[in-house]
Design an enzyme around this catalytic site. Structure first.
Site, PDB file in Angstrom:
ATOM      1  N   TRP A  57       0.727  -1.233   0.038  1.00  0.00           N
ATOM      2  CA  TRP A  57       0.082   0.059  -0.010  1.00  0.00           C
ATOM      3  C   TRP A  57       0.971   1.280   0.022  1.00  0.00           C
ATOM      4  O   TRP A  57       0.617   2.201  -0.849  1.00  0.00           O
ATOM      5  CB  TRP A  57      -0.793  -0.068   1.222  1.00  0.00           C
ATOM      6  CG  TRP A  57      -1.919   1.354   1.043  1.00  0.00           C
ATOM      7  CD1 TRP A  57      -1.965   2.391   1.724  1.00  0.00           C
ATOM      8  CD2 TRP A  57      -2.767   1.597   0.091  1.00  0.00           C
ATOM      9  NE1 TRP A  57      -2.535   3.257   1.502  1.00  0.00           N
ATOM     10  CE2 TRP A  57      -3.344   2.735   0.568  1.00  0.00           C
ATOM     11  CE3 TRP A  57      -3.705   0.745  -0.750  1.00  0.00           C
ATOM     12  CZ2 TRP A  57      -4.376   3.138  -0.426  1.00  0.00           C
ATOM     13  CZ3 TRP A  57      -4.556   1.120  -1.523  1.00  0.00           C
ATOM     14  CH2 TRP A  57      -5.030   2.495  -1.301  1.00  0.00           C
ATOM     15  N   LYS A 173      -5.333  -8.619   6.699  1.00  0.00           N
ATOM     16  CA  LYS A 173      -5.427  -7.344   7.106  1.00  0.00           C
ATOM     17  C   LYS A 173      -6.855  -7.012   7.066  1.00  0.00           C
ATOM     18  O   LYS A 173      -7.327  -7.031   5.832  1.00  0.00           O
ATOM     19  CB  LYS A 173      -4.632  -6.329   6.556  1.00  0.00           C
ATOM     20  CG  LYS A 173      -4.672  -4.947   7.108  1.00  0.00           C
ATOM     21  CD  LYS A 173      -3.888  -3.955   5.970  1.00  0.00           C
ATOM     22  CE  LYS A 173      -3.686  -2.759   6.308  1.00  0.00           C
ATOM     23  NZ  LYS A 173      -2.928  -1.725   5.500  1.00  0.00           N
ATOM     24  N   ASP A 175      -9.544  -4.151   7.530  1.00  0.00           N
ATOM     25  CA  ASP A 175      -9.714  -2.629   7.949  1.00  0.00           C
ATOM     26  C   ASP A 175     -11.198  -2.388   8.340  1.00  0.00           C
ATOM     27  O   ASP A 175     -11.889  -3.006   8.632  1.00  0.00           O
ATOM     28  CB  ASP A 175      -9.523  -1.765   6.489  1.00  0.00           C
ATOM     29  CG  ASP A 175      -8.659  -0.758   6.328  1.00  0.00           C
ATOM     30  OD1 ASP A 175      -8.740  -0.035   7.689  1.00  0.00           O
ATOM     31  OD2 ASP A 175      -7.925  -0.361   5.509  1.00  0.00           O
ATOM     32  N   TRP A 209      -7.478   1.159  13.727  1.00  0.00           N
ATOM     33  CA  TRP A 209      -7.000   2.325  13.851  1.00  0.00           C
ATOM     34  C   TRP A 209      -7.196   3.044  15.143  1.00  0.00           C
ATOM     35  O   TRP A 209      -6.908   4.115  15.520  1.00  0.00           O
ATOM     36  CB  TRP A 209      -7.686   3.476  12.852  1.00  0.00           C
ATOM     37  CG  TRP A 209      -8.017   3.021  11.394  1.00  0.00           C
ATOM     38  CD1 TRP A 209      -7.325   2.506  10.795  1.00  0.00           C
ATOM     39  CD2 TRP A 209      -9.229   3.528  10.965  1.00  0.00           C
ATOM     40  NE1 TRP A 209      -7.961   1.979   9.606  1.00  0.00           N
ATOM     41  CE2 TRP A 209      -9.044   2.723   9.757  1.00  0.00           C
ATOM     42  CE3 TRP A 209     -10.387   4.416  11.321  1.00  0.00           C
ATOM     43  CZ2 TRP A 209     -10.277   2.746   8.683  1.00  0.00           C
ATOM     44  CZ3 TRP A 209     -11.358   4.175  10.143  1.00  0.00           C
ATOM     45  CH2 TRP A 209     -11.475   3.727   8.813  1.00  0.00           C
ATOM     46  N   ASP A 232      -3.256   6.192   9.528  1.00  0.00           N
ATOM     47  CA  ASP A 232      -2.268   5.822   8.575  1.00  0.00           C
ATOM     48  C   ASP A 232      -1.007   6.468   8.993  1.00  0.00           C
ATOM     49  O   ASP A 232      -1.152   7.844   8.855  1.00  0.00           O
ATOM     50  CB  ASP A 232      -2.829   5.888   7.235  1.00  0.00           C
ATOM     51  CG  ASP A 232      -4.100   5.181   7.015  1.00  0.00           C
ATOM     52  OD1 ASP A 232      -4.248   4.385   7.741  1.00  0.00           O
ATOM     53  OD2 ASP A 232      -4.626   5.181   5.888  1.00  0.00           O
TER      54      ASP A 232
END
Length: 409
Positions: A57, A173, A175, A209, A232
């Site tokens: 990414w 992963k 999200d 997050w 991020d």
């Protein structure tokens, strides 16, 4: 839009095990059942040390350069550049690997242009190199790609987990985009259970997050093998340091099988200096963070390779005790971290956030390694060794970090 390190992990069976016991009371027989305790993340046997590998990414986002050829090339580079030899294992793909819609049976469809031979063929190629393969999706109706968004796994957990397992996926992963306001624990536990039901060991990385309350690190251990603690990262000093300081207060939540994740590495992407990248790599290792290369390693400079392959620093991250570093002192942009190691040594990192060089000092006693009249210091970047009666000090360059391994005697 939030982007994250989507790691993947599997949950070991959370099914309640029932043990029957028979008790005789005269002519009466009573059957008692006892529920065994639920398994937690580390019981799946995965991520006993923080995962190491690659994710595309940070280097590609959804650019056309992200495709089957790139992923195979990264796997080749892991072998040819010696990255596999120093511990990098997972070759992970991020968002934009799928077609925008599921098929008529509700299955995910690999993007026909990016992955013309399908995902299983790529996973097989990675496995043939002695490596592991990871994939990405979101705990929502769509993934995070701002342009389109691809199908997320919300309410498709069992179907998607089964499909991932059939492709040979080793890491997920997961999200947090387009989550429809559904409680985070409900969404992430649903995929945990779906992964466990496949019977395939899949490392489960929660990319939540650190956004919701209660915070993911307070409930993540029985749910995932790692969890994002931050938003991020981007390829600049201020972003990297911000992620460091969000994560560096959370040491109590990390350990074998369950790690705090301040996002992927930017080493080699070009937005920081070599000194800053050494700081980045040093502090992620001190924090026992996942080490996921976020640059196109096929084109890595000699400097980037030397940072990413520093086996002395990697050894701190991969130490089997699994302790995340804690702060000894912090003042005026000068911070001292200590990390206890399995063999009794301690690592100490002297971080200088200032724009000019500074002398940073501590002592063996302060870092938790008292009780000796002499100590051996090894500088893990210069490789120089020295002895001290207890004082630990260095002139640290601007935005630099000096890391010592400290041993008694």
């Amino acid at each position: 839009m939030q982007r994250s390190t989507r790691s993947r992990g599997l949950r070991s069976c959370l099914a309640t095990v029932t043990a029957a016991t028979t008790v005789a009371a005269g002519a009466l027989t009573v059957s008692l059942t006892t529920a065994a305790p639920q398994a937690v993340a580390l019981d799946n046997g995965l991520a006993r040390t923080p995962p190491m590998g690659f994710n595309n990414w940070n280097a590609t986002h959804c650019d056309a350069s992200f495709n089957e050829s790139m992923v195979k090339g990264v796997a080749d580079a892991f072998v040819s550049l010696g990255l596999k030899d120093v511990g990098y294992t997972y070759v992970n793909i991020d968002d934009c690997w799928a077609e925008p819609s599921r098929d008529a049976s509700g299955n995910l469809v690999p993007h026909h242009t990016r992955f013309p031979n399908g995902i299983k063929a790529v996973a097989d190629y990675v496995h043939a190199k002695g490596l592991k393969f990871g994939i990405y999706t979101s705990a929502g109706t769509k993934t995070c790609n701002a342009a389109n968004g691809f199908p997320g796994a919300l309410d498709h957990e069992k179907q998607d987990a089964k499909q991932f397992a059939s492709w040979g996926v080793d890491y997920l992963k997961y999200d947090n985009c387009n989550n429809q306001g559904v409680d985070a624990q409900k969404r992430y536990k649903a995929m945990r259970d779906a992964l466990a039901a496949t019977g395939r060991p899949i490392l489960y990385s929660l990319c939540e997050w650190g956004q919701t309350t209660p915070k993911v690190w307070t409930w993540g251990e029985p749910v995932g093998n790692s969890w994002r603690t931050t938003g991020d990262i981007s390829d600049k000093w201020s972003s990297m340091i911000d992620k460091l300081h969000i994560n560096d207060d959370l040491a109590q939540y990390a350990g074998p099988g369950h790690w705090n994740d301040p996002d992927m590495l930017e080493v080699g992407n070009g937005g920081m200096t070599a000194t800053e990248y050494r700081t980045h790599f040093s502090l992620w290792a001190m924090m026992a963070a996942p080490l996921l290369i976020g640059s196109d390693i096929r084109n890595a400079s000699a400097t980037a390779q030397s940072i990413l392959k520093n086996t002395d620093i990697i050894a701190l991250d991969q130490d089997t005790l699994g302790k995340q570093a804690t702060i000894v002192s912090s003042s005026g942009g000068k911070t001292v971290y200590t990390k206890q190691l399995a063999n009794g040594d301690h690592a100490v990192a002297l971080l200088n956030e200032n724009s000019s060089s500074k002398t940073i000092s501590t002592t063996a006693s302060a870092i938790g390694l008292g009780g000796s009249s002499s100590y051996r210091l090894k500088d893990l970047w210069s490789k120089a060794t020295s002895t001290t009666s207890g004082s630990i000090s260095a002139s640290v360059p601007a935005h630099g970090t000096v890391v010592y391994r400290v041993s008694r005697g």
